[in-house]
Structures are given as structure tokens and as C-alpha cells.
Design a protein around this motif. Structure first.
Motif, PDB file in Angstrom:
ATOM      1  N   HIS A 138       0.832  -1.194   0.000  1.00 37.30           N
ATOM      2  CA  HIS A 138       0.000   0.000   0.000  1.00 37.30           C
ATOM      3  C   HIS A 138       0.869   1.249   0.000  1.00 37.30           C
ATOM      4  CE1 HIS A 138      -3.432  -2.540   0.656  1.00 37.30           C
ATOM      5  NE2 HIS A 138      -2.761  -3.139   1.614  1.00 37.30           N
ATOM      6  N   LEU A 139       0.522   2.180  -0.851  1.00 34.50           N
ATOM      7  CA  LEU A 139       1.254   3.441  -0.900  1.00 34.50           C
ATOM      8  C   LEU A 139       1.038   4.214   0.385  1.00 34.50           C
ATOM      9  CD1 LEU A 139       0.382   4.448  -4.558  1.00 34.50           C
ATOM     10  CD2 LEU A 139       2.629   3.818  -3.691  1.00 34.50           C
ATOM     11  N   PRO A 140       2.057   4.924   0.853  1.00 34.44           N
ATOM     12  CA  PRO A 140       1.920   5.691   2.103  1.00 34.44           C
ATOM     13  C   PRO A 140       1.189   7.006   1.882  1.00 34.44           C
ATOM     14  CG  PRO A 140       4.125   5.931   1.235  1.00 34.44           C
ATOM     15  CD  PRO A 140       3.406   4.965   0.329  1.00 34.44           C
ATOM     16  N   SER A 141      -0.047   6.921   1.454  1.00 36.12           N
ATOM     17  CA  SER A 141      -0.852   8.123   1.234  1.00 36.12           C
ATOM     18  C   SER A 141      -2.285   7.834   1.644  1.00 36.12           C
ATOM     19  CB  SER A 141      -0.794   8.536  -0.235  1.00 36.12           C
ATOM     20  OG  SER A 141      -1.412   7.556  -1.042  1.00 36.12           O
ATOM     21  N   SER A 142      -3.088   8.841   1.608  1.00 36.66           N
ATOM     22  CA  SER A 142      -4.485   8.666   2.014  1.00 36.66           C
ATOM     23  C   SER A 142      -5.308   7.976   0.932  1.00 36.66           C
ATOM     24  CB  SER A 142      -5.102  10.027   2.340  1.00 36.66           C
ATOM     25  OG  SER A 142      -5.041  10.860   1.198  1.00 36.66           O
ATOM     26  N   ALA A 199      -2.880   0.534  -4.238  1.00 32.52           N
ATOM     27  CA  ALA A 199      -1.967  -0.602  -4.105  1.00 32.52           C
ATOM     28  C   ALA A 199      -0.702  -0.360  -4.914  1.00 32.52           C
ATOM     29  CB  ALA A 199      -2.651  -1.869  -4.579  1.00 32.52           C
ATOM     30  N   ARG A 200       0.422  -0.808  -4.378  1.00 34.92           N
ATOM     31  CA  ARG A 200       1.706  -0.758  -5.065  1.00 34.92           C
ATOM     32  C   ARG A 200       1.830  -2.034  -5.899  1.00 34.92           C
ATOM     33  NH1 ARG A 200       5.461   0.768  -0.524  1.00 34.92           N
ATOM     34  NH2 ARG A 200       5.752   2.880  -1.135  1.00 34.92           N
ATOM     35  N   LYS A 201       2.300  -1.917  -7.130  1.00 34.83           N
ATOM     36  CA  LYS A 201       2.435  -3.088  -8.003  1.00 34.83           C
ATOM     37  C   LYS A 201       3.824  -3.111  -8.641  1.00 34.83           C
ATOM     38  CE  LYS A 201      -2.129  -3.976  -8.111  1.00 34.83           C
ATOM     39  NZ  LYS A 201      -2.974  -5.046  -8.153  1.00 34.83           N
ATOM     40  N   THR A 202       4.241  -4.311  -9.063  1.00 34.49           N
ATOM     41  CA  THR A 202       5.502  -4.480  -9.790  1.00 34.49           C
ATOM     42  C   THR A 202       5.284  -4.059 -11.243  1.00 34.49           C
ATOM     43  OG1 THR A 202       4.969  -6.752 -10.376  1.00 34.49           O
ATOM     44  CG2 THR A 202       6.183  -6.417  -8.322  1.00 34.49           C
ATOM     45  N   PRO A 203       6.348  -3.956 -12.044  1.00 38.16           N
ATOM     46  CA  PRO A 203       6.179  -3.581 -13.450  1.00 38.16           C
ATOM     47  C   PRO A 203       5.228  -4.502 -14.229  1.00 38.16           C
ATOM     48  CG  PRO A 203       8.466  -3.327 -12.827  1.00 38.16           C
ATOM     49  CD  PRO A 203       7.768  -3.984 -11.660  1.00 38.16           C
ATOM     50  N   THR A 205       4.098  -6.922  -4.997  1.00 42.48           N
ATOM     51  CA  THR A 205       5.528  -7.066  -4.761  1.00 42.48           C
ATOM     52  C   THR A 205       5.816  -8.209  -3.792  1.00 42.48           C
ATOM     53  OG1 THR A 205       5.884  -4.722  -5.139  1.00 42.48           O
ATOM     54  CG2 THR A 205       7.593  -5.868  -3.926  1.00 42.48           C
ATOM     55  N   ASP A 206       6.771  -9.060  -4.157  1.00 47.47           N
ATOM     56  CA  ASP A 206       7.272 -10.121  -3.289  1.00 47.47           C
ATOM     57  C   ASP A 206       8.684  -9.706  -2.894  1.00 47.47           C
ATOM     58  OD1 ASP A 206       8.774 -12.447  -2.462  1.00 47.47           O
ATOM     59  OD2 ASP A 206       7.170 -13.692  -3.269  1.00 47.47           O
ATOM     60  N   PHE A 260      18.074  -3.577   3.777  1.00 50.84           N
ATOM     61  CA  PHE A 260      16.923  -2.956   3.147  1.00 50.84           C
ATOM     62  C   PHE A 260      16.761  -3.534   1.755  1.00 50.84           C
ATOM     63  CE2 PHE A 260      20.534  -0.242   2.361  1.00 50.84           C
ATOM     64  CZ  PHE A 260      20.386   0.241   1.071  1.00 50.84           C
ATOM     65  N   ARG A 261      15.575  -3.396   1.218  1.00 46.64           N
ATOM     66  CA  ARG A 261      15.249  -3.898  -0.114  1.00 46.64           C
ATOM     67  C   ARG A 261      14.846  -2.719  -1.000  1.00 46.64           C
ATOM     68  NH1 ARG A 261      15.358  -9.735  -1.068  1.00 46.64           N
ATOM     69  NH2 ARG A 261      15.664 -10.604   1.010  1.00 46.64           N
ATOM     70  N   VAL A 262      15.294  -2.745  -2.237  1.00 42.47           N
ATOM     71  CA  VAL A 262      14.900  -1.762  -3.242  1.00 42.47           C
ATOM     72  C   VAL A 262      14.049  -2.518  -4.257  1.00 42.47           C
ATOM     73  CG1 VAL A 262      15.685  -0.141  -5.002  1.00 42.47           C
ATOM     74  CG2 VAL A 262      16.975  -0.388  -2.869  1.00 42.47           C
ATOM     75  N   CYS A 263      12.804  -2.069  -4.402  1.00 42.33           N
ATOM     76  CA  CYS A 263      11.813  -2.784  -5.206  1.00 42.33           C
ATOM     77  C   CYS A 263      11.334  -1.924  -6.376  1.00 42.33           C
ATOM     78  CB  CYS A 263      10.600  -3.135  -4.345  1.00 42.33           C
ATOM     79  SG  CYS A 263      11.016  -3.987  -2.799  1.00 42.33           S
ATOM     80  N   PRO A 264      11.171  -2.528  -7.563  1.00 41.13           N
ATOM     81  CA  PRO A 264      10.653  -1.780  -8.710  1.00 41.13           C
ATOM     82  C   PRO A 264       9.144  -1.564  -8.576  1.00 41.13           C
ATOM     83  CG  PRO A 264      10.972  -4.071  -9.312  1.00 41.13           C
ATOM     84  CD  PRO A 264      11.483  -3.913  -7.897  1.00 41.13           C
ATOM     85  N   THR A 265       8.666  -0.488  -9.182  1.00 33.66           N
ATOM     86  CA  THR A 265       7.229  -0.201  -9.172  1.00 33.66           C
ATOM     87  C   THR A 265       6.695  -0.183 -10.600  1.00 33.66           C
ATOM     88  OG1 THR A 265       7.585   2.183  -9.224  1.00 33.66           O
ATOM     89  CG2 THR A 265       7.365   1.164  -7.054  1.00 33.66           C
TER      90      THR A 265
END
Length: 125
Positions: free
Chosen positions: A19-23, A27-31, A36-37, A73-78
Motif C-alpha cells: 500500500h502506498l503511504p498516502s491517504s 496498491a503498489r504493483k511491480t512492473p 511485490t514479493d 533494506f530492499r529496493v523494489c521496482p514499481t
């Protein structure tokens, strides 16, 4: 004053990154449009910080004692072509233990901060 940051158990990190940190609660998704896993979609990075304390603060010329603290930490694509970063230190240890390991050996790229030359060093994935 800094904005409020929600706290949750590290075991819940995989569901919280969706989930995006906004109001908007989007949902956050991969390309490829999937959720995201952390293990499969995100690169693992680490660095060492130091927790330093004055051994005897009331004495003159007392030693400063520093202990290393490894952070992961993990860096994940969006989906929109960007990335997001999640600090995963506690989750990495829980994840390793749940898979029968006793520590995080960590693949991905390791960042060495301080002392030596700065920059990424590939450690395999």
C-alpha cells in the motif's frame, strides 16, 4: 514535527509494502502488475552503522566504545518505472529463521559505508 509513522510487527512487512503511504490507499504493483514479493522482486542491500557511546561520561578522556549494527533494506521496482525502498533488518532475520537458517547471509549488493572505498560491491544473488 515529523509526520506520524505507523508501527507494526516486522512479520507484517510483506503485506504493508503493498500500500502506498498516502491517504488514497492505492496498491503498489511491480512492473508486470503483480503485488511485490520482497524475496523475488526486490534487491537486497546492507550497510553497517555504528552505535557509539562514551564509556564513562563523567570522566575526562574516557574511551568511546562503538559497536557495529548491520542494517538490511530492499529496493523494489514499481509499475510506474520507479523504485521504493523498505528497511527490512528485522524481517530478514525472521525470514532466515523461518527458512531454517540461523543468520542472514544475504545476497544482492552490499554497500560498505565509511573506512574504505565507497560504492557497491556485488555479492551475488
Amino acid at each position: 514535527m515529523a509526520p506520524h509513522v505507523q508501527t507494526f510487527p516486522s512479520s507484517q512487512l510483506p503485506s504493508h509494502i503493498h500500500h502506498l503511504p498516502s491517504s488514497s490507499h492505492r496498491a503498489r504493483k511491480t512492473p508486470d502488475g503483480k503485488p511485490t514479493d520482497l524475496d523475488k522482486n526486490c534487491d537486497l542491500f546492507s550497510f553497517v552503522q555504528y552505535d557509539c557511546r562514551i564509556a564513562r561520561p563523567n570522566e575526562d578522556n574516557c574511551p568511546v566504545v562503538c559497536a557495529p549494527v548491520k542494517r538490511f533494506f530492499r529496493v523494489c521496482p514499481t509499475k510506474n518505472g520507479g523504485t521504493f525502498t523498505a528497511e527490512t533488518t528485522s524481517w530478514e532475520y525472521l525470514n532466515a529463521l523461518s527458512k531454517g537458517g540461523d543468520a542472514v547471509s544475504g545476497g544482492g549488493t552490499q554497500l560498505e559505508i565509511g573506512g574504505g572505498a565507497a560504492g557497491p560491491a556485488q555479492t551475488g544473488r
